[in-house]
Design a protein around this motif. Structure first.
Motif, PDB file in Angstrom:
ATOM      1  N   LEU A  26       0.797  -1.224   0.000  1.00  0.00           N
ATOM      2  CA  LEU A  26       0.000   0.000   0.000  1.00  0.00           C
ATOM      3  C   LEU A  26       0.830   1.274   0.000  1.00  0.00           C
ATOM      4  CD1 LEU A  26      -3.001  -0.860   2.338  1.00  0.00           C
ATOM      5  CD2 LEU A  26      -2.743  -1.157  -0.130  1.00  0.00           C
ATOM      6  N   ASP A  27       1.949   1.286   0.624  1.00  0.00           N
ATOM      7  CA  ASP A  27       2.691   2.533   0.740  1.00  0.00           C
ATOM      8  C   ASP A  27       4.161   2.377   0.370  1.00  0.00           C
ATOM      9  OD1 ASP A  27       2.649   2.349   4.403  1.00  0.00           O
ATOM     10  OD2 ASP A  27       3.194   0.910   2.852  1.00  0.00           O
ATOM     11  N   PHE A  28       4.448   1.353  -0.391  1.00  0.00           N
ATOM     12  CA  PHE A  28       5.804   1.186  -0.889  1.00  0.00           C
ATOM     13  C   PHE A  28       5.760   0.325  -2.147  1.00  0.00           C
ATOM     14  CE2 PHE A  28       6.679  -3.250   0.310  1.00  0.00           C
ATOM     15  CZ  PHE A  28       5.667  -3.488   1.223  1.00  0.00           C
ATOM     16  N   GLN A  29       6.820   0.367  -2.878  1.00  0.00           N
ATOM     17  CA  GLN A  29       6.913  -0.428  -4.089  1.00  0.00           C
ATOM     18  C   GLN A  29       7.713  -1.687  -3.799  1.00  0.00           C
ATOM     19  OE1 GLN A  29       8.604   2.313  -6.928  1.00  0.00           O
ATOM     20  NE2 GLN A  29       6.578   2.951  -7.625  1.00  0.00           N
ATOM     21  N   ALA A  30       7.231  -2.775  -4.309  1.00  0.00           N
ATOM     22  CA  ALA A  30       7.859  -4.064  -4.038  1.00  0.00           C
ATOM     23  C   ALA A  30       8.200  -4.762  -5.353  1.00  0.00           C
ATOM     24  CB  ALA A  30       6.938  -4.938  -3.194  1.00  0.00           C
ATOM     25  N   THR A  31       9.465  -4.799  -5.674  1.00  0.00           N
ATOM     26  CA  THR A  31       9.854  -5.518  -6.883  1.00  0.00           C
ATOM     27  C   THR A  31       9.748  -7.021  -6.687  1.00  0.00           C
ATOM     28  OG1 THR A  31      12.160  -5.439  -6.179  1.00  0.00           O
ATOM     29  CG2 THR A  31      11.413  -3.702  -7.654  1.00  0.00           C
ATOM     30  N   THR A  32       9.785  -7.430  -5.440  1.00  0.00           N
ATOM     31  CA  THR A  32       9.712  -8.855  -5.130  1.00  0.00           C
ATOM     32  C   THR A  32       8.654  -9.104  -4.066  1.00  0.00           C
ATOM     33  OG1 THR A  32      12.068  -9.088  -5.588  1.00  0.00           O
ATOM     34  CG2 THR A  32      11.009 -10.881  -4.377  1.00  0.00           C
ATOM     35  N   MET A  33       7.803 -10.053  -4.333  1.00  0.00           N
ATOM     36  CA  MET A  33       6.828 -10.512  -3.351  1.00  0.00           C
ATOM     37  C   MET A  33       6.929 -12.026  -3.243  1.00  0.00           C
ATOM     38  SD  MET A  33       3.431  -8.188  -4.011  1.00  0.00           S
ATOM     39  CE  MET A  33       3.442  -6.417  -3.782  1.00  0.00           C
ATOM     40  N   PHE A  34       6.492 -12.526  -2.124  1.00  0.00           N
ATOM     41  CA  PHE A  34       6.619 -13.949  -1.852  1.00  0.00           C
ATOM     42  C   PHE A  34       5.256 -14.524  -1.488  1.00  0.00           C
ATOM     43  CE2 PHE A  34      11.224 -13.806  -1.679  1.00  0.00           C
ATOM     44  CZ  PHE A  34      11.470 -12.496  -1.335  1.00  0.00           C
ATOM     45  N   TRP A  35       5.019 -15.729  -1.929  1.00  0.00           N
ATOM     46  CA  TRP A  35       3.784 -16.429  -1.599  1.00  0.00           C
ATOM     47  C   TRP A  35       4.119 -17.655  -0.768  1.00  0.00           C
ATOM     48  CZ3 TRP A  35      -0.966 -14.514  -2.241  1.00  0.00           C
ATOM     49  CH2 TRP A  35      -1.127 -13.448  -3.136  1.00  0.00           C
ATOM     50  N   TYR A  36       3.396 -17.779   0.360  1.00  0.00           N
ATOM     51  CA  TYR A  36       3.591 -18.891   1.267  1.00  0.00           C
ATOM     52  C   TYR A  36       2.274 -19.634   1.436  1.00  0.00           C
ATOM     53  CZ  TYR A  36       7.920 -16.608   2.840  1.00  0.00           C
ATOM     54  OH  TYR A  36       9.157 -16.046   2.905  1.00  0.00           O
ATOM     55  N   PHE A  91      -4.105 -22.055   4.101  1.00  0.00           N
ATOM     56  CA  PHE A  91      -3.946 -20.631   4.387  1.00  0.00           C
ATOM     57  C   PHE A  91      -2.806 -20.126   3.519  1.00  0.00           C
ATOM     58  CE2 PHE A  91      -4.737 -16.946   6.857  1.00  0.00           C
ATOM     59  CZ  PHE A  91      -3.533 -16.371   7.219  1.00  0.00           C
ATOM     60  N   TYR A  92      -3.108 -19.154   2.668  1.00  0.00           N
ATOM     61  CA  TYR A  92      -2.099 -18.602   1.773  1.00  0.00           C
ATOM     62  C   TYR A  92      -1.759 -17.189   2.247  1.00  0.00           C
ATOM     63  CZ  TYR A  92      -3.286 -22.484  -1.268  1.00  0.00           C
ATOM     64  OH  TYR A  92      -3.497 -23.740  -1.777  1.00  0.00           O
ATOM     65  N   ILE A  93      -0.478 -16.889   2.287  1.00  0.00           N
ATOM     66  CA  ILE A  93      -0.065 -15.585   2.784  1.00  0.00           C
ATOM     67  C   ILE A  93       1.065 -15.033   1.925  1.00  0.00           C
ATOM     68  CG2 ILE A  93       1.588 -16.520   4.464  1.00  0.00           C
ATOM     69  CD1 ILE A  93       0.529 -14.354   6.433  1.00  0.00           C
ATOM     70  N   CYS A  94       1.014 -13.749   1.674  1.00  0.00           N
ATOM     71  CA  CYS A  94       2.045 -13.134   0.848  1.00  0.00           C
ATOM     72  C   CYS A  94       2.898 -12.208   1.708  1.00  0.00           C
ATOM     73  CB  CYS A  94       1.427 -12.363  -0.300  1.00  0.00           C
ATOM     74  SG  CYS A  94       0.511 -10.884   0.195  1.00  0.00           S
ATOM     75  N   SER A  95       4.051 -11.897   1.199  1.00  0.00           N
ATOM     76  CA  SER A  95       4.898 -10.912   1.866  1.00  0.00           C
ATOM     77  C   SER A  95       5.648 -10.122   0.812  1.00  0.00           C
ATOM     78  CB  SER A  95       5.882 -11.568   2.834  1.00  0.00           C
ATOM     79  OG  SER A  95       6.927 -12.203   2.134  1.00  0.00           O
ATOM     80  N   ALA A  96       6.063  -8.941   1.204  1.00  0.00           N
ATOM     81  CA  ALA A  96       6.797  -8.073   0.295  1.00  0.00           C
ATOM     82  C   ALA A  96       7.975  -7.468   1.031  1.00  0.00           C
ATOM     83  CB  ALA A  96       5.883  -6.975  -0.234  1.00  0.00           C
ATOM     84  N   ASP A  97       9.016  -7.224   0.281  1.00  0.00           N
ATOM     85  CA  ASP A  97      10.229  -6.655   0.863  1.00  0.00           C
ATOM     86  C   ASP A  97      10.102  -5.142   0.852  1.00  0.00           C
ATOM     87  OD1 ASP A  97      13.754  -6.736  -0.128  1.00  0.00           O
ATOM     88  OD2 ASP A  97      12.713  -5.901   1.618  1.00  0.00           O
ATOM     89  N   ASP A  98       9.960  -4.556   2.038  1.00  0.00           N
ATOM     90  CA  ASP A  98       9.843  -3.107   2.098  1.00  0.00           C
ATOM     91  C   ASP A  98      11.185  -2.432   2.359  1.00  0.00           C
ATOM     92  OD1 ASP A  98       8.452  -2.832   5.475  1.00  0.00           O
ATOM     93  OD2 ASP A  98      10.388  -3.527   4.750  1.00  0.00           O
ATOM     94  N   ARG A  99      12.228  -3.222   2.306  1.00  0.00           N
ATOM     95  CA  ARG A  99      13.604  -2.724   2.438  1.00  0.00           C
ATOM     96  C   ARG A  99      13.898  -2.154   3.819  1.00  0.00           C
ATOM     97  NH1 ARG A  99      16.458  -5.291  -1.307  1.00  0.00           N
ATOM     98  NH2 ARG A  99      15.286  -5.328  -3.262  1.00  0.00           N
ATOM     99  N   GLU A 100      13.087  -1.220   4.278  1.00  0.00           N
ATOM    100  CA  GLU A 100      13.363  -0.573   5.562  1.00  0.00           C
ATOM    101  C   GLU A 100      13.211  -1.554   6.704  1.00  0.00           C
ATOM    102  OE1 GLU A 100      11.638   3.806   4.227  1.00  0.00           O
ATOM    103  OE2 GLU A 100      10.843   2.765   5.950  1.00  0.00           O
ATOM    104  N   ASN A 101      12.194  -2.374   6.618  1.00  0.00           N
ATOM    105  CA  ASN A 101      11.881  -3.273   7.713  1.00  0.00           C
ATOM    106  C   ASN A 101      12.831  -4.453   7.750  1.00  0.00           C
ATOM    107  OD1 ASN A 101      10.263  -3.841   9.906  1.00  0.00           O
ATOM    108  ND2 ASN A 101       8.916  -5.166   8.753  1.00  0.00           N
ATOM    109  N   TYR A 102      13.313  -4.834   6.572  1.00  0.00           N
ATOM    110  CA  TYR A 102      14.128  -6.028   6.422  1.00  0.00           C
ATOM    111  C   TYR A 102      13.625  -7.149   7.299  1.00  0.00           C
ATOM    112  CZ  TYR A 102      17.820  -9.294   5.827  1.00  0.00           C
ATOM    113  OH  TYR A 102      18.511 -10.439   5.523  1.00  0.00           O
ATOM    114  N   GLY A 103      12.672  -7.712   7.055  1.00  0.00           N
ATOM    115  CA  GLY A 103      12.044  -8.833   7.714  1.00  0.00           C
ATOM    116  C   GLY A 103      10.797  -9.127   6.935  1.00  0.00           C
TER     117      GLY A 103
END
Lengths: 115, 113
Positions: A26-36, A91-103
């Protein structure tokens, strides 16, 4: 802070149909996202890495023709479960690298039930 | 390879009790370690992290120390509250594996008044 929105939160579908799950940063750009994927009482297992503008990278054992991933923009990745079967219920969950959070920032997840 | 082994739950504690959730890992490189928390019906939230040996991550009264000699990253809190009831996941991220995350199986914590 960084927010990842995942929709829908719950979906029930009939066997043989397809379901699309959206993951938006929503408030950052994510070149990479992950699906779990998370089975009951088990850990999260990485299914695939979604790369903006290119093909997703799938983990071993994950059917790329069944779990279609599209990362058409820097803020949106979609996972489509095609020809769903009851064993795809999970249960499917995604994540995105927001760089600042590094996690990585995670979405709230989607509970898919195939009947 | 990389893996995370986490204490099995569920864990039930009374309010103000001391909490320890054990986590050990194996890694081929020099990983960063994390604890994530998942509240009912929500996604994972980063609780704390440590990026190198002997680092201590802390947040909201929770602490974990990166112990390379014992390959551990145990989560502790001195006095739990009912609002801490959630599922806790230990995880590692290995730069040598493209920063892929490896999660433990999660530990469900219930705190009763």
């Amino acid at each position: 802070g960084a927010v990842v929105s995942q929709h829908p939160s719950r979906v029930i579908c009939k066997s043989g149909t397809s379901v699309k799950i959206e993951c938006r940063s929503l408030d950052f750009q994510a070149t990479t996202m992950f699906w779990y994927r998370q089975f009951p009482k088990q850990s999260l297992m990485l299914m695939a890495t979604s790369n903006e503008g290119s093909k997703a990278t799938y983990e071993q054992g994950v059917e790329k023709d069944k779990f279609l991933i599209n990362h058409a923009s820097l803020t949106l990745s979609t996972l489509t479960v095609t020809s769903a079967h009851p064993e795809d219920s999970s249960f499917y969950i995604c994540s995105a690298d927001d760089r600042e959070n590094y996690g990585y920032t995670f979405g709230s997840g989607t509970r898919l039930t195939v009947v | 390879g990389n893996s995370v082994t986490q204490m099995e739950g569920p864990v039930t504690l009374s309010e103000e009790a001391f909490l320890t959730i054990n986590c050990t890992y194996t890694a081929t490189g020099y990983p960063s370690l994390f604890w994530y928390v998942q509240y009912p019906g929500e996604g994972l939230q980063l609780l704390l992290k440590a990026t190198k040996a002997d680092d201590k991550g802390s947040n909201k009264g929770f602490e974990a120390t990166y112990r390379k000699e014992t390959t551990s990253f145990h989560l502790e809190k001195g006095s739990v509250q009912v609002s801490d009831s959630a599922v806790y996941f230990c995880a590692l991220s290995d730069p040598g594996s493209g920063n892929q995350f490896y999660f433990g199986t999660g530990t469900s914590l219930t705190v009763i008044p």
